[in-house]
Structure formats: C-alpha cells, structure tokens
Design an enzyme around this catalytic site. Structure first.
Site, PDB file in Angstrom:
ATOM      1  CE  LYS A 101      -1.997  -1.215   3.856  1.00  0.00           C
ATOM      2  NZ  LYS A 101      -2.914  -1.343   5.004  1.00  0.00           N
TER       3      LYS A 101
ATOM      4  CB  THR B  87      -6.051   9.154   6.254  1.00  0.00           C
ATOM      5  OG1 THR B  87      -5.114   9.564   7.265  1.00  0.00           O
ATOM      6  CG2 THR B  87      -6.022  10.131   5.092  1.00  0.00           C
TER       7      THR B  87
ATOM      8  N   GLY C  92      -8.138   4.908   9.872  1.00  0.00           N
ATOM      9  CA  GLY C  92      -8.860   3.660   9.575  1.00  0.00           C
ATOM     10  C   GLY C  92      -8.922   3.273   8.104  1.00  0.00           C
ATOM     11  CB  THR C  93      -7.297   4.454   4.934  1.00  0.00           C
ATOM     12  OG1 THR C  93      -6.038   4.614   5.567  1.00  0.00           O
ATOM     13  CG2 THR C  93      -7.928   5.801   4.716  1.00  0.00           C
ATOM     14  N   GLY C  94      -6.653   1.722   6.371  1.00  0.00           N
ATOM     15  CA  GLY C  94      -6.124   0.359   6.212  1.00  0.00           C
ATOM     16  C   GLY C  94      -7.145  -0.682   6.667  1.00  0.00           C
ATOM     17  CB  CYS C  95      -9.456  -0.793   9.636  1.00  0.00           C
ATOM     18  SG  CYS C  95      -8.253  -0.437  10.916  1.00  0.00           S
TER      19      CYS C  95
HETATM   20  N1  LIG Z   1      -4.888  10.466   1.139  1.00  0.00           N
HETATM   21  C1  LIG Z   1      -5.197   9.341   0.486  1.00  0.00           C
HETATM   22  N2  LIG Z   1      -5.812   9.413  -0.700  1.00  0.00           N
HETATM   23  C2  LIG Z   1      -6.145   8.307  -1.384  1.00  0.00           C
HETATM   24  N3  LIG Z   1      -5.896   7.071  -0.932  1.00  0.00           N
HETATM   25  C3  LIG Z   1      -5.273   6.930   0.253  1.00  0.00           C
HETATM   26  C4  LIG Z   1      -4.897   8.049   1.024  1.00  0.00           C
HETATM   27  N4  LIG Z   1      -4.295   7.596   2.157  1.00  0.00           N
HETATM   28  C5  LIG Z   1      -4.328   6.251   2.087  1.00  0.00           C
HETATM   29  N5  LIG Z   1      -4.888   5.855   0.949  1.00  0.00           N
HETATM   30  C6  LIG Z   1      -5.165   4.482   0.539  1.00  0.00           C
HETATM   31  O1  LIG Z   1      -5.743   3.869   1.671  1.00  0.00           O
HETATM   32  C7  LIG Z   1      -5.322   2.519   1.765  1.00  0.00           C
HETATM   33  C8  LIG Z   1      -4.623   2.296   3.106  1.00  0.00           C
HETATM   34  O2  LIG Z   1      -3.348   2.789   2.930  1.00  0.00           O
HETATM   35  P1  LIG Z   1      -2.225   3.028   4.019  1.00  0.00           P
HETATM   36  O3  LIG Z   1      -0.940   2.791   3.343  1.00  0.00           O
HETATM   37  O4  LIG Z   1      -2.444   4.366   4.611  1.00  0.00           O
HETATM   38  O5  LIG Z   1      -2.510   1.875   5.048  1.00  0.00           O
HETATM   39  P2  LIG Z   1      -2.572   1.911   6.616  1.00  0.00           P
HETATM   40  O6  LIG Z   1      -1.435   2.697   7.150  1.00  0.00           O
HETATM   41  O7  LIG Z   1      -2.694   0.517   7.042  1.00  0.00           O
HETATM   42  O8  LIG Z   1      -3.896   2.692   6.875  1.00  0.00           O
HETATM   43  P3  LIG Z   1      -4.314   3.362   8.243  1.00  0.00           P
HETATM   44  O9  LIG Z   1      -3.227   3.106   9.221  1.00  0.00           O
HETATM   45  O10 LIG Z   1      -4.518   4.813   7.940  1.00  0.00           O
HETATM   46  O11 LIG Z   1      -5.586   2.724   8.635  1.00  0.00           O
HETATM   47  C9  LIG Z   1      -4.463   2.287   0.542  1.00  0.00           C
HETATM   48  O12 LIG Z   1      -5.261   1.819  -0.515  1.00  0.00           O
HETATM   49  C10 LIG Z   1      -3.936   3.654   0.237  1.00  0.00           C
HETATM   50  O13 LIG Z   1      -3.538   3.747  -1.104  1.00  0.00           O
HETATM   51  C1  LIG Z   2      -8.572  -0.806  17.151  1.00  0.00           C
HETATM   52  C2  LIG Z   2      -7.697  -0.245  16.081  1.00  0.00           C
HETATM   53  N1  LIG Z   2      -7.335  -1.024  15.038  1.00  0.00           N
HETATM   54  C3  LIG Z   2      -6.572  -0.523  14.046  1.00  0.00           C
HETATM   55  C4  LIG Z   2      -6.128   0.763  14.084  1.00  0.00           C
HETATM   56  C5  LIG Z   2      -5.249   1.282  12.983  1.00  0.00           C
HETATM   57  O1  LIG Z   2      -5.825   2.307  12.250  1.00  0.00           O
HETATM   58  P1  LIG Z   2      -5.042   3.642  11.995  1.00  0.00           P
HETATM   59  O2  LIG Z   2      -3.680   3.246  11.500  1.00  0.00           O
HETATM   60  O3  LIG Z   2      -5.817   4.389  10.968  1.00  0.00           O
HETATM   61  O4  LIG Z   2      -4.958   4.365  13.304  1.00  0.00           O
HETATM   62  C6  LIG Z   2      -6.527   1.570  15.198  1.00  0.00           C
HETATM   63  N2  LIG Z   2      -6.136   2.849  15.329  1.00  0.00           N
HETATM   64  N3  LIG Z   2      -7.301   1.025  16.168  1.00  0.00           N
END
Ligand SMILES: Nc1ncnc2c1ncn2[C@@H]1O[C@H](COP(=O)(O)OP(=O)(O)OP(=O)(O)O)[C@@H](O)[C@H]1O
Ligand SMILES: Cc1ncc(COP(=O)(O)O)c(N)n1
Length: 527
Positions: free
Chosen positions: A190, A223, A225-228
C-alpha cells in the site's frame, strides 16, 4: 456440530451475493478504525458484518490512550459462538494486541480454515501509538501463512521483513515481492504512507507477479482507519467477485470516494474517519438531466456491444438469415405483451395525470404493435412461439420491477427498451440510407424479392419520429422520478436500468443463439 462444519461452504468458483464476513480486530470507540470501521466497510461493500473483539482501546482521532486485552479464553468463546452457528464466508484479521491473542487466532484459523482470510498486520496506529506488543511481531509470522492476502502498510512491511521502511514505491514493491515469494503468500503493498501525489497499491502474488492500481491522493487529514476499511472491504468483495484484482479495483474506488467525502463527517479534531457510506448519503438530488446522463454513460459498454453484434451488422447489410429475423420478430411480439403490462403498471403508479396518460397510451400502443406482428407474420406460424430464455428473463425482470418496485424503478427498468432501441434504430436507419440510397424498402424489400436489401421495410420503420419523441419523454420522466427519489431508490433505479440494458443486448443476440429453422416472415410488419 463443530465449527469446522460451517466453514468453506461452497466450491472455489461460486460467488456469494451477501457474504458473511467476520472481523477479528480491536475496538476503536471513536468509530473510525478497528471493528467499527470494519463493520461499516463490510456493510458499505455489500456484506453482512460480524465482529470478534481481540482488544479494547481507549482512543479518539488524536491518539490511543490505553489498550486493554481481555483474557484469551473469552476470545476463544467469541470465536466458537460465532463459528458454531454461522457460516463464515470470509475473515478479516486486524489488531491482535499481543502474542497470546495471535496464537489463539492462529489456532482457530488453522482449525476452521475459512475460505477467505485477509490479514491486516496492525502494529502501530497512524497516531504513532503501538497496537501490538513489540515482542509479538515474531508470532505474527505464524499467522501469515494462513492468510490469502496480507495488507501491511510500509512500516509494517518493513517489520515483517526485518528491514528499514521503503522510501519509494520501487523499494516498496521490491519488499512486497520479497515477502510474497519468501513466505509464499499474496501481499497487498500500500502506498498510503508515501510522499507522492498519488496512492498506488499493488497485489503481489506468491510467484512475484504484480498487479498495480493507482488512485489520486485525496487531500484530507481524515485518513484514520483507511487500512482497516480497505482490508475489510477486500474480505467482503473477494467472495462476491472471486478475483483479487477485480476486488481491489472495486474497493479502492469505493475507498477513494470515502476519503473524498471524509471531511463532511466532522468527527474529532485529529485524524478523523473516512465516510464509509458516502454513496448512501450523497443526498444531492439531480437537478436537470444529470441522472439520465449518468445512465447513458453507464450503458456505454452495452451500447457499443449492441452495435457490434452479428445480428445488427447483418440486419444492416441485409445478410441476416431469415430464420434469425423470424425468431427476433416472434420474440419481439411476446416481449411486447409483457412490456405492455409493465407500462400499465407505470401508469398506475404515475404521480401526475400527464405521466399516467403517457404510460397508458404506450401500453396500448404496445398491444397494437404486437397485434400487427401477429397479423402480418406470426399468424402464418403453425404453432404459437414460446418465449426464448432471454425474452423470458427480460420480461421477468420487468415484471419484478413492476410488482415490487417504486415508480422510479419501473420507469428506469422500461427505459432501455425506448432509449437503446431508438438509438440503435436511428444508427441503422442512417447507415441504411447511406449504403442503399435507392432502396425504397416498403415496395420491394419486404419479401426479399426485387429490392437490394431484404429488410429495407423494417429498417425504414426505424425513422419513426413519434417513437423517438416518446423515448425523449420517457427519459424526461425518468429524470423527474430521480429528482424525487431517495439516494437508495436512485441506486435501485440505476440498477434496474442497467439490468434492462443488458437484456436489450442479450435480446438482439438471442437469434444467433436460439433461432431454429422456422417459416420466414410472410411480409414485414411495422413496429
Ligand atoms: N490520502 C489518500 N488518498 C487516497 N488514498 C489513500 C490516502 N491515504 C491512504 N490511501 C489508501 O488507503 C489505503 C490504506 O493505505 P495506508 O498505506 O495508509 O494503510 P494503513 O497505514 O494501514 O492505513 P491506516 O493506518 O490509515 O488505517 C491504501 O489503498 C492507500 O492507497
Ligand atoms: C482498534 C484499532 N485497530 C486498528 C487501528 C489502525 O488504524 P489507523 O492506522 O488508521 O490508526 C486503530 N487505530 N485502532
């Protein structure tokens, strides 16, 4: 009954309309990440969500204050309670907290072998707070091999490999390949953490092959929770589509929308959540003809496919087999009968007298055209024609819209028969006049006799201005219905239109598939 009985309930090839998706993850009481995000993502992507909680966090959009991990015996109880009763179509694993939790979940996965497992190896929150005990990183390796897809962000990818985090997309891809090949797993690399104008993601298969998709970076600080959300969405869409790249395309596009609308939520003063249900809540109703314009764009592929059909090409150049044309006409008559009933239903539901009259007139005209078809040709048939599979399915779809759907759905469902038919008819007619300038159709083309084009009489009927005007009116009525519809109803209208458009395509292609040798038309009918 054991939990094993409930897992992996269908063969690999089958697809699931509403997958039952279990999130095994931590709780985020502010609702942006963890199981709260997962449940929203699962629902927004068309699944039924369930949640087994591994850990409780006290966090908000600014950061994580504390973490509480309940005894693993209780985790086991949650897992057993769900799995012993409910078929689980896919599992998403998120925050696990510590090694004991990881081992408990790993044992459960090893025993139950869910059909789809997506592992988001959550280690550190975007706020920088730890969500996995440092000594538990090693234990994660055990879970990796049970995952169908692992979705680490760049720092997590680096930890799984014991390397420094990638600083460019090329380095990230190289690390993704190393993990995928080395651990024999599918990895989603990602690009969210890159400092680039776009956000690329890449699926790396265990053989190192890469499927990459690029989205524009949305300018928002929300952003959380985007990964979740991404991993839960993938666990939901994969059972529906049965294809990882297709699932990624769908979920990534949805996630981009959720990020674009994130600022509307106004949740917290730190990194707020994304708007999972942006599509449901996009309340701005169309003002003019935006709705029908959207339908027209949506149907571009179907319209292109119709023009390319052998039936249309041969109708155009006159080389269409008579049996195919005969089949088409017979099915058209059967179709029109059902269509007339649905138009009558539109009339019954119409909100204004003008619309009521429009549909009632249309319904009656359908029966007249059907009668003409019978008079001119179908009467010569020894036995009455049966509806072919496409005719039956198309009419069933229309009747279903007519019996249970709103007015908007009914008019959207009947619209392609006006609009796509008028469109292809106009194109055929134009081309016919260019290719056969001397053919008068009506006199000599009907029975394939003296005229150079055997279907000239039929093609000339495509110039019917009254039909084109009626199509225009039906489009305007659909736009008006969309303005008065709720977002959810508009979505149903779009779906009803899309289904009918696909049936229009299938209807024109049906003669090629189903026409048998029957009597040729006695003479050509008027539509
Ligand atoms: N500002 C943004 N605009 C468009 N897509 C984004 C943006 N930020 C993250 N993404 C997308 O969101 C998804 C999660 O990416 P990221 O690499 O941030 O993972 P993550 O760190 O596990 O997420 P998070 O920790 O924020 O929950 C990927 O598909 C990434 O391309
Ligand atoms: C319970 C829980 N699970 C996952 C994340 C990661 O999400 P993020 O990286 O966006 O903080 C979080 N903050 N809290």
């Amino acid at each position: 009954m054991t939990s094993e009985t409930h897992i992996n309930p269908w063969p690999d090839s089958s697809q699931r309309r509403i997958p039952r998706v279990l999130s095994i993850a931590g709780s985020d009481p502010s609702g942006g990440a963890g199981i709260q995000a997962d449940l929203k993502s699962i629902a927004a992507n068309g699944g039924y969500g369930m949640a087994v909680i591994t850990a409780l966090t006290a966090q908000n959009t600014q950061g994580v204050r504390s973490v509480h991990v309940p005894p693993v015996a209780f985790l086991q109880e949650q897992l057993a309670a769900v799995a012993e009763d409910i078929v689980i179509d896919a599992v998403k694993i998120g925050m696990l907290g510590d090694a004991a939790v990881i081992n408990t979940v790993a044992r459960w996965v090893e025993r139950t072998r869910p059909a789809v497992v997506v592992l988001d190896p959550v280690m550190v929150a975007s706020s920088g707070d730890r969500l996995l005990a440092a000594d538990a990183e090693q234990a994660l390796q055990r879970l990796l091999r049970h995952a169908d897809l692992v979705t680490p962000n760049l720092p997590e990818l680096a930890v799984l490999l014991g390397q420094a985090p990638a600083e460019s997309w090329e380095e990230a891809l190289a690390q993704g390949k190393r993990l995928a090949i080395g651990s024999d797993i599918r990895v989603l690399v990602k690009g969210g953490h890159l400092h680039s104008p776009d956000c690329p993601d890449a699926l790396v298969a265990p053989d190192g092959s890469v499927y990459e998709i690029i989205a524009a970076r949305v300018q928002t600080r929300n952003t959380h929770g985007t990964g979740c959300s991404l991993s839960a969405g993938l666990a939901t869409v994969q059972p529906q589509l049965g294809d990882w790249p297709a699932a990624l395309r769908r979920v990534k596009s949805w996630l981009s929308g959720a990020l674009e609308h994130a600022d509307e939520l106004q949740v917290g003063s730190g990194h707020g959540p994304v708007h999972h249900f942006h599509a449901l809540f996009s309340t701005r109703a169309p003002e003019g003809n935006e709705f029908s314009s959207q339908l027209w764009l949506d149907s571009a592929a179907v319209r292109t496919a119709i023009s390319g059909l052998e039936f249309i090409q041969r109708l155009r150049d006159g080389s269409l087999a008579k049996k195919d044309f005969a089949y088409y006409l017979a099915q058209d008559a059967l179709y029109l009968n059902g269509y007339s009933r649905v138009l009558a239903r539109a009339s019954a539901l119409a909100p204004t007298e003008a619309e009521q009259l429009f549909w009632a007139t249309a319904s009656r005209q359908c029966l007249e055209v059907e009668a003409q078809l019978h008079r001119n040709w179908l009467g010569a048939q020894a036995s009455p024609a049966m509806p072919g599979p496409v005719t039956k399915a198309y009419v069933d779809h229309l009747l279903a819209a007519g019996s249970g759907g709103s007015y908007g759905e009914v008019v959207a469902a009947v619209l392609p028969c006006y609009w796509l038919y008028a469109d292809i008819g106009a194109a055929l007619h134009r081309q016919f006049l260019i290719d056969f300038p001397d053919d008068d159709g009506g006199k000599d083309g009907a029975d394939g006799g003296a005229g150079s084009h055997p279907y000239s009489a039929w093609l000339l009927t495509y110039a019917d201005e009254a039909f084109a005007a009626a199509a225009g009116e039906a489009i305007a009525i659909t736009d008006a219905a969309a303005r008065n519809a709720s977002p959810a109803d508009r979505e149903r209208m779009r779906r009803a239109f899309g289904e009918s458009a696909k049936y229009e395509l299938a209807f024109f292609d049906a003669p090629r598939l189903y026409a048998q040798n029957t009597h040729p038309p006695r003479r050509l009918p008027e539509r």
